[in-house]
Design a protein around this motif. Structure first.
Motif, short mmCIF file in Angstrom:
data_model
loop_
_atom_site.label_atom_id
_atom_site.label_comp_id
_atom_site.label_asym_id
_atom_site.label_seq_id
_atom_site.Cartn_x
_atom_site.Cartn_y
_atom_site.Cartn_z
N ARG A 1 -12.05 -19.61 -2.03
CA ARG A 1 -11.62 -18.52 -2.91
C ARG A 1 -10.20 -18.09 -2.53
O ARG A 1 -9.31 -18.01 -3.38
CB ARG A 1 -12.59 -17.34 -2.79
CG ARG A 1 -12.19 -16.12 -3.57
CD ARG A 1 -13.19 -14.96 -3.29
NE ARG A 1 -12.83 -13.79 -4.01
CZ ARG A 1 -12.05 -12.82 -3.53
NH1 ARG A 1 -11.56 -12.89 -2.32
NH2 ARG A 1 -11.77 -11.77 -4.25
N ASP A 2 -10.00 -17.84 -1.24
CA ASP A 2 -8.68 -17.44 -0.75
C ASP A 2 -7.66 -18.55 -0.90
O ASP A 2 -6.49 -18.31 -1.21
CB ASP A 2 -8.77 -17.00 0.71
CG ASP A 2 -9.47 -15.66 0.89
OD1 ASP A 2 -9.66 -14.94 -0.11
OD2 ASP A 2 -9.83 -15.35 2.04
N ASP B 1 -0.76 -5.93 -7.23
CA ASP B 1 -2.12 -5.46 -7.44
C ASP B 1 -3.02 -6.30 -6.54
O ASP B 1 -3.20 -7.51 -6.77
CB ASP B 1 -2.52 -5.60 -8.91
CG ASP B 1 -3.92 -5.08 -9.18
OD1 ASP B 1 -4.89 -5.69 -8.67
OD2 ASP B 1 -4.04 -4.07 -9.89
N HIS B 2 -3.56 -5.67 -5.51
CA HIS B 2 -4.31 -6.39 -4.48
C HIS B 2 -5.45 -7.20 -5.06
O HIS B 2 -5.63 -8.38 -4.74
CB HIS B 2 -4.83 -5.39 -3.44
CG HIS B 2 -5.14 -6.00 -2.12
ND1 HIS B 2 -5.30 -5.27 -0.98
CD2 HIS B 2 -5.34 -7.28 -1.75
CE1 HIS B 2 -5.58 -6.06 0.03
NE2 HIS B 2 -5.61 -7.28 -0.41
N ALA B 3 -6.24 -6.60 -5.93
CA ALA B 3 -7.38 -7.31 -6.53
C ALA B 3 -6.92 -8.50 -7.35
O ALA B 3 -7.49 -9.60 -7.25
CB ALA B 3 -8.22 -6.34 -7.37
N ASP B 4 -5.88 -8.31 -8.17
CA ASP B 4 -5.38 -9.43 -8.98
C ASP B 4 -4.93 -10.58 -8.09
O ASP B 4 -5.22 -11.74 -8.37
CB ASP B 4 -4.21 -8.98 -9.86
CG ASP B 4 -4.65 -8.20 -11.08
OD1 ASP B 4 -5.87 -8.14 -11.35
OD2 ASP B 4 -3.77 -7.64 -11.75
N SER B 5 -4.20 -10.25 -7.03
CA SER B 5 -3.70 -11.27 -6.12
C SER B 5 -4.85 -12.02 -5.43
O SER B 5 -4.83 -13.24 -5.32
CB SER B 5 -2.79 -10.62 -5.08
OG SER B 5 -2.34 -11.57 -4.15
N ASP B 6 -5.83 -11.29 -4.98
CA ASP B 6 -6.97 -11.90 -4.28
C ASP B 6 -7.89 -12.69 -5.21
O ASP B 6 -8.51 -13.67 -4.79
CB ASP B 6 -7.80 -10.84 -3.56
CG ASP B 6 -7.17 -10.35 -2.27
OD1 ASP B 6 -6.15 -10.94 -1.84
OD2 ASP B 6 -7.69 -9.38 -1.70
N GLU B 7 -7.99 -12.27 -6.46
CA GLU B 7 -8.97 -12.84 -7.37
C GLU B 7 -8.41 -13.84 -8.37
O GLU B 7 -9.17 -14.44 -9.14
CB GLU B 7 -9.67 -11.71 -8.13
CG GLU B 7 -10.44 -10.78 -7.22
CD GLU B 7 -10.87 -9.49 -7.90
OE1 GLU B 7 -10.68 -9.36 -9.13
OE2 GLU B 7 -11.38 -8.60 -7.20
N CYS B 8 -7.10 -14.08 -8.36
CA CYS B 8 -6.51 -14.93 -9.40
C CYS B 8 -7.08 -16.35 -9.38
O CYS B 8 -7.24 -16.97 -10.43
CB CYS B 8 -5.00 -14.94 -9.30
SG CYS B 8 -4.32 -15.77 -7.85
N LYS C 1 -10.45 -16.21 -11.11
CA LYS C 1 -10.30 -15.84 -12.52
C LYS C 1 -9.71 -16.97 -13.34
O LYS C 1 -10.08 -17.17 -14.49
CB LYS C 1 -9.42 -14.60 -12.65
CG LYS C 1 -10.09 -13.32 -12.24
CD LYS C 1 -9.16 -12.14 -12.43
CE LYS C 1 -9.84 -10.84 -12.06
NZ LYS C 1 -8.92 -9.70 -12.16
N HIS D 1 0.79 -1.23 0.00
CA HIS D 1 0.00 0.00 0.00
C HIS D 1 0.82 1.28 0.00
O HIS D 1 0.26 2.36 -0.02
CB HIS D 1 -0.96 -0.01 1.19
CG HIS D 1 -1.87 -1.21 1.17
ND1 HIS D 1 -2.92 -1.33 0.30
CD2 HIS D 1 -1.84 -2.35 1.89
CE1 HIS D 1 -3.52 -2.49 0.49
NE2 HIS D 1 -2.88 -3.12 1.45
#
Length: 149
Positions: free
Chosen positions: A60-61, A39-46, A49, A13
């Motif tokens: 998910r995690d 990129d926080h969203a990319d890391s959390d959502e990979c 996706k 951050h």
């Protein structure tokens, strides 16, 4: 070809990574800097996706953590030095894990955090070769350890 590979782990951050990289470039240090996906969203959502949606947040995690671990393990294993930054905004359990993993592999580590976190990170600090409070101090360490004599 670089003389040193430095893995930059920890909070995402603030611009601490850029400060270290810019300082090393200004000092003309022969270093390749690597790190996690920041990129926080990319890391959390990979996980979702790449492998499909999850209803349960645990899975998910879990998916994302395992995919991110592929990169983290390889880069820490290839690193000559690991710098781990702990910020004060979030608890960086992943950073603590990275510090422990690097230490278990016999990698030299520099831990970077504010003085207020010294007590909470005393075991992590004790395993490190250096503990710094600012990115500038990290750059000074990098300059010192790479000088000719």
């Amino acid at each position: 070809m670089y003389d040193w590979i430095v893995y930059l782990s920890g909070e995402i951050h603030t611009d601490w990574r850029e400060q270290i990289i810019e300082g090393a470039e200004e000092a003309e240090l022969s270093m390749l800097f690597t790190g996690p996906i920041t990129d926080h969203a990319d890391s959390d959502e990979c996980g979702e996706k790449l492998l499909g949606e999850e209803i349960n947040p645990f899975w998910r995690d879990h998916k994302a953590a395992k995919i991110n671990a592929i990169r983290t393990r390889k880069m820490i294993e290839e690193a000559d030095l690991v710098v781990v930054r702990f910020g004060d905004k979030y608890k960086q359990w992943n950073a603590a894990f990275d510090a422990g993993y690097a230490s278990a592999l016999g990698k030299s580590t520099i831990i970077l955090h504010a003085p207020e976190l010294t007590h909470a990170l005393k075991e992590v600090d004790a395993a490190a070769q250096a503990v710094a409070e600012t990115p500038e101090q990290v750059v000074e360490i990098l300059k010192y350890i790479t000088r000719e004599r």
